[in-house]
Design a protein around this motif. Sequence first.
Motif, PDB file in Angstrom:
ATOM      1  N   PRO A  52       5.240  -1.488   5.049  1.00  0.00           N
ATOM      2  CA  PRO A  52       5.211  -2.033   3.600  1.00  0.00           C
ATOM      3  C   PRO A  52       5.160  -1.460   2.301  1.00  0.00           C
ATOM      4  O   PRO A  52       3.949  -0.865   2.459  1.00  0.00           O
ATOM      5  CB  PRO A  52       4.390  -3.403   4.141  1.00  0.00           C
ATOM      6  CG  PRO A  52       4.231  -3.306   5.451  1.00  0.00           C
ATOM      7  CD  PRO A  52       4.089  -1.855   5.747  1.00  0.00           C
ATOM      8  N   SER A  56       9.591  -3.740  -0.054  1.00  0.00           N
ATOM      9  CA  SER A  56       9.233  -4.835   0.908  1.00  0.00           C
ATOM     10  C   SER A  56       8.568  -6.089   0.444  1.00  0.00           C
ATOM     11  O   SER A  56       8.856  -7.196   0.563  1.00  0.00           O
ATOM     12  CB  SER A  56       8.347  -4.454   2.166  1.00  0.00           C
ATOM     13  OG  SER A  56       8.782  -3.080   2.587  1.00  0.00           O
ATOM     14  N   GLU A  80      17.026 -10.045  10.389  1.00  0.00           N
ATOM     15  CA  GLU A  80      16.783  -9.088   9.290  1.00  0.00           C
ATOM     16  C   GLU A  80      17.258  -7.837   9.901  1.00  0.00           C
ATOM     17  O   GLU A  80      16.889  -7.515  11.220  1.00  0.00           O
ATOM     18  CB  GLU A  80      15.281  -9.114   9.191  1.00  0.00           C
ATOM     19  CG  GLU A  80      15.023  -7.781   8.166  1.00  0.00           C
ATOM     20  CD  GLU A  80      13.742  -7.275   7.932  1.00  0.00           C
ATOM     21  OE1 GLU A  80      13.363  -6.701   6.998  1.00  0.00           O
ATOM     22  OE2 GLU A  80      12.619  -8.020   8.671  1.00  0.00           O
ATOM     23  N   CYS A  83      14.435  -4.149  10.544  1.00  0.00           N
ATOM     24  CA  CYS A  83      13.283  -4.930  10.506  1.00  0.00           C
ATOM     25  C   CYS A  83      11.989  -4.012  10.146  1.00  0.00           C
ATOM     26  O   CYS A  83      10.822  -4.509   9.729  1.00  0.00           O
ATOM     27  CB  CYS A  83      12.842  -5.758  11.613  1.00  0.00           C
ATOM     28  SG  CYS A  83      13.147  -4.802  13.308  1.00  0.00           S
ATOM     29  N   TYR A  87       7.371  -6.726   8.475  1.00  0.00           N
ATOM     30  CA  TYR A  87       6.513  -7.469   7.480  1.00  0.00           C
ATOM     31  C   TYR A  87       7.335  -8.296   6.790  1.00  0.00           C
ATOM     32  O   TYR A  87       6.966  -9.748   6.650  1.00  0.00           O
ATOM     33  CB  TYR A  87       6.297  -6.400   6.532  1.00  0.00           C
ATOM     34  CG  TYR A  87       5.769  -7.033   5.135  1.00  0.00           C
ATOM     35  CD1 TYR A  87       4.417  -7.646   4.963  1.00  0.00           C
ATOM     36  CD2 TYR A  87       6.255  -7.028   3.976  1.00  0.00           C
ATOM     37  CE1 TYR A  87       4.073  -8.367   4.064  1.00  0.00           C
ATOM     38  CE2 TYR A  87       6.101  -7.774   2.759  1.00  0.00           C
ATOM     39  CZ  TYR A  87       4.713  -8.314   2.712  1.00  0.00           C
ATOM     40  OH  TYR A  87       4.720  -8.839   1.580  1.00  0.00           O
ATOM     41  N   VAL A  88       8.675  -8.158   6.510  1.00  0.00           N
ATOM     42  CA  VAL A  88       9.549  -9.149   5.676  1.00  0.00           C
ATOM     43  C   VAL A  88       9.935 -10.392   6.617  1.00  0.00           C
ATOM     44  O   VAL A  88       9.831 -11.643   6.242  1.00  0.00           O
ATOM     45  CB  VAL A  88      10.668  -8.403   5.386  1.00  0.00           C
ATOM     46  CG1 VAL A  88      11.659  -9.461   4.662  1.00  0.00           C
ATOM     47  CG2 VAL A  88      10.160  -7.403   4.057  1.00  0.00           C
ATOM     48  N   ASN A 154      16.560  -4.908   3.753  1.00  0.00           N
ATOM     49  CA  ASN A 154      16.091  -3.997   2.842  1.00  0.00           C
ATOM     50  C   ASN A 154      16.662  -2.671   3.274  1.00  0.00           C
ATOM     51  O   ASN A 154      16.268  -1.787   4.225  1.00  0.00           O
ATOM     52  CB  ASN A 154      14.690  -3.889   3.102  1.00  0.00           C
ATOM     53  CG  ASN A 154      13.847  -2.743   2.107  1.00  0.00           C
ATOM     54  OD1 ASN A 154      14.551  -2.008   1.206  1.00  0.00           O
ATOM     55  ND2 ASN A 154      12.667  -2.483   2.190  1.00  0.00           N
TER      56      ASN A 154
END
Length: 288
Positions: A52, A56, A80, A83, A87-88, A154
């Motif tokens: 992270p 993030s 996600e 991944c 964390y997200v 992300n």
Amino acid sequence: MEPQIEASALKPTLPSIRTKEDQWSSKPVSYKMSARSAQIRLVSSHLEVYEPCNDSFAVVDALLADRTHLLEHRPTLCMELGCGSGYVITSLAIRLRQEGAGCSYFPSDTSPHAVKVTCETFEAHGVHAEVLLTDIVSGLERRLAGMVDMMVVNPPYVPTPEDEVGRSGIASAWAGGENGRSVIDRILPIADKLLSNRGCLYMVTLAANNPSQICHIMREKGYASRIVVQRSTEEESLHVMKFWRDSEIQVGTKEQLTENKTTPSVVMDSLLTQFPRLAFWRSGSCSS
């Protein structure tokens, strides 16, 4: 009470010593997050998994900033792509759980290390998910078409030489090719296919990725867009973009997807039985 630290200012660090035989952390690493965060405290780690960091934290802040929509939207299937540490997606799961929302989580990553770390992060917070080892959602596009209510990405967005994209190791988490768009441009049509009629996409971009052009591409597919969070550091200017289907946007003869009414639990059981060649891990059964 522990002092709160602004997530945007936090720079996580790896343990100072790790041997080859001890690459897996014996316990998830603790991070202090801002008061706006979902208060996720434990994140597992591995030397080959992106930890992270500012991007993030920006994604989680964007999801929290859009809290009203989350409560009204009541997503039933969240994904996600990429991944990493988990964390997200874990932060999102905790937030929705706090609000009493029932939802199935379906994170994916190309790295087996990331899959295992995400499982461990989920387990540390008592969250259940199906974690898939695959390139984006390869093999599941048709099965998941029109079913995803929320997608979070992300992506690898850093401009790099094209030959660095998709390499093994942690560099694959940020190597985005020319203008940082190689992976992003693959994700956009997949997101369009997978998102439900009420689905939305949250995605991190850099200024170098030409976010306005990305918005134009999505608009041609029938999506409205806005910047939920914008964050600048000494090294980069990050935008967390949100895209959602807008019936008022004309896209020629594009046919609108009909919303699939299949319940998430049935969907997950079906996914696990119909795709035996794909590797799934349940959080709770991902030991080595």
